[in-house]
Every structure is written in structure tokens, then in C-alpha cells.
Design a protein around this motif. Structure first.
Motif, PDB file in Angstrom:
ATOM      1  N   CYS A   1     -12.963  17.225  13.767  1.00 40.91           N
ATOM      2  CA  CYS A   1     -13.052  18.678  13.614  1.00 40.91           C
ATOM      3  C   CYS A   1     -13.771  19.287  14.809  1.00 40.91           C
ATOM      4  O   CYS A   1     -14.833  18.832  15.208  1.00 40.91           O
ATOM      5  CB  CYS A   1     -13.811  19.004  12.330  1.00 40.91           C
ATOM      6  SG  CYS A   1     -14.023  20.760  12.057  1.00 40.91           S
ATOM      7  N   ARG A   2     -13.198  20.354  15.334  1.00 37.53           N
ATOM      8  CA  ARG A   2     -13.823  21.076  16.448  1.00 37.53           C
ATOM      9  C   ARG A   2     -14.232  22.486  16.043  1.00 37.53           C
ATOM     10  O   ARG A   2     -14.518  23.308  16.888  1.00 37.53           O
ATOM     11  CB  ARG A   2     -12.866  21.118  17.624  1.00 37.53           C
ATOM     12  CG  ARG A   2     -12.590  19.729  18.135  1.00 37.53           C
ATOM     13  CD  ARG A   2     -11.694  19.734  19.305  1.00 37.53           C
ATOM     14  NE  ARG A   2     -11.413  18.337  19.636  1.00 37.53           N
ATOM     15  CZ  ARG A   2     -10.867  17.941  20.739  1.00 37.53           C
ATOM     16  NH1 ARG A   2     -10.524  18.813  21.650  1.00 37.53           N
ATOM     17  NH2 ARG A   2     -10.652  16.677  20.958  1.00 37.53           N
ATOM     18  N   HIS A   3     -14.227  22.738  14.729  1.00 38.66           N
ATOM     19  CA  HIS A   3     -14.630  24.057  14.237  1.00 38.66           C
ATOM     20  C   HIS A   3     -16.146  24.146  14.197  1.00 38.66           C
ATOM     21  O   HIS A   3     -16.839  23.148  14.100  1.00 38.66           O
ATOM     22  CB  HIS A   3     -14.072  24.296  12.825  1.00 38.66           C
ATOM     23  CG  HIS A   3     -12.581  24.234  12.771  1.00 38.66           C
ATOM     24  ND1 HIS A   3     -11.902  23.161  12.224  1.00 38.66           N
ATOM     25  CD2 HIS A   3     -11.648  25.088  13.221  1.00 38.66           C
ATOM     26  CE1 HIS A   3     -10.615  23.385  12.329  1.00 38.66           C
ATOM     27  NE2 HIS A   3     -10.436  24.540  12.927  1.00 38.66           N
TER      28      HIS A   3
ATOM     29  N   SER B   1     -16.244  16.460   5.639  1.00 42.39           N
ATOM     30  CA  SER B   1     -15.535  15.199   5.857  1.00 42.39           C
ATOM     31  C   SER B   1     -14.598  14.914   4.688  1.00 42.39           C
ATOM     32  O   SER B   1     -14.686  15.540   3.627  1.00 42.39           O
ATOM     33  CB  SER B   1     -16.538  14.057   6.005  1.00 42.39           C
ATOM     34  OG  SER B   1     -17.136  13.777   4.754  1.00 42.39           O
ATOM     35  N   ALA B   2     -13.733  13.936   4.881  1.00 45.76           N
ATOM     36  CA  ALA B   2     -12.788  13.554   3.838  1.00 45.76           C
ATOM     37  C   ALA B   2     -13.489  12.988   2.612  1.00 45.76           C
ATOM     38  O   ALA B   2     -12.954  13.044   1.510  1.00 45.76           O
ATOM     39  CB  ALA B   2     -11.791  12.542   4.388  1.00 45.76           C
TER      40      ALA B   2
ATOM     41  N   GLU C   1     -11.685  19.938   0.501  1.00 42.93           N
ATOM     42  CA  GLU C   1     -10.567  20.880   0.569  1.00 42.93           C
ATOM     43  C   GLU C   1     -10.921  22.189   1.271  1.00 42.93           C
ATOM     44  O   GLU C   1     -10.047  23.026   1.487  1.00 42.93           O
ATOM     45  CB  GLU C   1     -10.028  21.140  -0.826  1.00 42.93           C
ATOM     46  CG  GLU C   1      -9.397  19.905  -1.435  1.00 42.93           C
ATOM     47  CD  GLU C   1      -8.971  20.107  -2.873  1.00 42.93           C
ATOM     48  OE1 GLU C   1      -9.098  21.221  -3.398  1.00 42.93           O
ATOM     49  OE2 GLU C   1      -8.520  19.118  -3.473  1.00 42.93           O
ATOM     50  N   ALA C   2     -12.192  22.357   1.659  1.00 42.89           N
ATOM     51  CA  ALA C   2     -12.606  23.555   2.384  1.00 42.89           C
ATOM     52  C   ALA C   2     -12.324  23.440   3.881  1.00 42.89           C
ATOM     53  O   ALA C   2     -12.526  24.403   4.624  1.00 42.89           O
ATOM     54  CB  ALA C   2     -14.097  23.815   2.150  1.00 42.89           C
ATOM     55  N   ALA C   3     -11.836  22.302   4.336  1.00 49.61           N
ATOM     56  CA  ALA C   3     -11.512  22.117   5.752  1.00 49.61           C
ATOM     57  C   ALA C   3     -10.331  23.008   6.146  1.00 49.61           C
ATOM     58  O   ALA C   3      -9.528  23.415   5.294  1.00 49.61           O
ATOM     59  CB  ALA C   3     -11.181  20.647   6.018  1.00 49.61           C
ATOM     60  N   HIS C   4     -10.221  23.285   7.428  1.00 51.28           N
ATOM     61  CA  HIS C   4      -9.145  24.140   7.939  1.00 51.28           C
ATOM     62  C   HIS C   4      -7.794  23.432   7.850  1.00 51.28           C
ATOM     63  O   HIS C   4      -7.702  22.227   8.082  1.00 51.28           O
ATOM     64  CB  HIS C   4      -9.402  24.490   9.406  1.00 51.28           C
ATOM     65  CG  HIS C   4     -10.521  25.443   9.581  1.00 51.28           C
ATOM     66  ND1 HIS C   4     -10.378  26.631  10.248  1.00 51.28           N
ATOM     67  CD2 HIS C   4     -11.817  25.402   9.194  1.00 51.28           C
ATOM     68  CE1 HIS C   4     -11.534  27.275  10.260  1.00 51.28           C
ATOM     69  NE2 HIS C   4     -12.416  26.537   9.626  1.00 51.28           N
TER      70      HIS C   4
ATOM     71  N   ASN D   1      -9.670  17.381   8.507  1.00 55.38           N
ATOM     72  CA  ASN D   1     -10.401  16.154   8.193  1.00 55.38           C
ATOM     73  C   ASN D   1      -9.444  15.032   7.788  1.00 55.38           C
ATOM     74  O   ASN D   1      -9.858  14.023   7.239  1.00 55.38           O
ATOM     75  CB  ASN D   1     -11.449  16.401   7.110  1.00 55.38           C
ATOM     76  CG  ASN D   1     -10.869  16.972   5.835  1.00 55.38           C
ATOM     77  OD1 ASN D   1      -9.654  17.101   5.683  1.00 55.38           O
ATOM     78  ND2 ASN D   1     -11.738  17.333   4.908  1.00 55.38           N
ATOM     79  N   ALA D   2      -8.145  15.218   8.047  1.00 57.47           N
ATOM     80  CA  ALA D   2      -7.077  14.240   7.812  1.00 57.47           C
ATOM     81  C   ALA D   2      -6.733  14.057   6.335  1.00 57.47           C
ATOM     82  O   ALA D   2      -6.049  13.117   5.969  1.00 57.47           O
ATOM     83  CB  ALA D   2      -7.396  12.896   8.457  1.00 57.47           C
ATOM     84  N   VAL D   3      -7.166  14.965   5.481  1.00 58.62           N
ATOM     85  CA  VAL D   3      -6.804  14.939   4.070  1.00 58.62           C
ATOM     86  C   VAL D   3      -5.483  15.691   3.902  1.00 58.62           C
ATOM     87  O   VAL D   3      -5.288  16.752   4.493  1.00 58.62           O
ATOM     88  CB  VAL D   3      -7.901  15.594   3.195  1.00 58.62           C
ATOM     89  CG1 VAL D   3      -7.449  15.745   1.750  1.00 58.62           C
ATOM     90  CG2 VAL D   3      -9.185  14.795   3.279  1.00 58.62           C
ATOM     91  N   VAL D   4      -4.576  15.119   3.118  1.00 60.11           N
ATOM     92  CA  VAL D   4      -3.346  15.810   2.754  1.00 60.11           C
ATOM     93  C   VAL D   4      -3.566  16.395   1.364  1.00 60.11           C
ATOM     94  O   VAL D   4      -3.910  15.678   0.424  1.00 60.11           O
ATOM     95  CB  VAL D   4      -2.133  14.848   2.746  1.00 60.11           C
ATOM     96  CG1 VAL D   4      -0.878  15.575   2.283  1.00 60.11           C
ATOM     97  CG2 VAL D   4      -1.929  14.248   4.128  1.00 60.11           C
ATOM     98  N   VAL D   5      -3.401  17.712   1.261  1.00 55.84           N
ATOM     99  CA  VAL D   5      -3.606  18.429   0.001  1.00 55.84           C
ATOM    100  C   VAL D   5      -2.238  18.851  -0.526  1.00 55.84           C
ATOM    101  O   VAL D   5      -1.432  19.429   0.205  1.00 55.84           O
ATOM    102  CB  VAL D   5      -4.483  19.681   0.227  1.00 55.84           C
ATOM    103  CG1 VAL D   5      -4.675  20.451  -1.054  1.00 55.84           C
ATOM    104  CG2 VAL D   5      -5.823  19.292   0.805  1.00 55.84           C
ATOM    105  N   PHE D   6      -1.977  18.542  -1.793  1.00 58.42           N
ATOM    106  CA  PHE D   6      -0.701  18.871  -2.418  1.00 58.42           C
ATOM    107  C   PHE D   6      -0.847  20.112  -3.287  1.00 58.42           C
ATOM    108  O   PHE D   6      -1.920  20.404  -3.796  1.00 58.42           O
ATOM    109  CB  PHE D   6      -0.208  17.683  -3.249  1.00 58.42           C
ATOM    110  CG  PHE D   6       0.096  16.487  -2.403  1.00 58.42           C
ATOM    111  CD1 PHE D   6       1.324  16.362  -1.780  1.00 58.42           C
ATOM    112  CD2 PHE D   6      -0.856  15.500  -2.210  1.00 58.42           C
ATOM    113  CE1 PHE D   6       1.606  15.264  -0.982  1.00 58.42           C
ATOM    114  CE2 PHE D   6      -0.585  14.398  -1.410  1.00 58.42           C
ATOM    115  CZ  PHE D   6       0.649  14.281  -0.798  1.00 58.42           C
TER     116      PHE D   6
END
Length: 63
Positions: free
Chosen positions: A2-4, A10-11, A17-20, A35-40
Motif C-alpha cells: 500500500c502506498r496510501h 493489512s489483509a 475491507e477498508a483498504a482502497h 492489501n491483495a484481498v479479493v472482496v466478493f
């Protein structure tokens, strides 16, 4: 990575789920977070290490 500023959660963080969102495929029902999480769309998650987080929609009062 993350560069924000401030950095995204983190994952492994409870608020992962608050990650961009860095890629969105709404027609397929998922988004990739920084953070490399896939959200469905069903509120389930796929973590970078392959773990699955079951859908976790809040329960509604049926009264």
C-alpha cells in the motif's frame, strides 16, 4: 504494498475491507483491494494466502 497515506489495513486486520479498491469487476461480483484481498459482492473475502472468509452480512431483525 500500500502506498496510501495513511496506509491501508493489512489483509490480516479485522478492518481489511477498508483498504482502497485497485481493480473492480462488478459485472463478475468482486473487487481487488490494495492489501491483495479479493472482496466478493456476497461479503465473502479471499485472502492473499488462500484463506476464505465466509460471507458476513449483518443479520436483520425479522420482527
Amino acid at each position: 504494498m500500500c502506498r496510501h497515506t495513511p496506509t491501508c489495513p493489512s489483509a490480516d486486520s479485522p478492518d481489511r475491507e477498508a483498504a482502497h479498491i485497485i481493480a473492480s469487476h462488478s459485472e463478475q461480483g468482486w473487487s481487488l483491494l490494495c492489501n491483495a484481498v479479493v472482496v466478493f459482492d456476497d461479503t465473502g473475502d479471499l485472502l492473499p494466502d488462500g484463506r476464505v472468509i465466509a460471507p458476513h452480512r449483518p443479520l436483520t431483525d425479522m420482527a
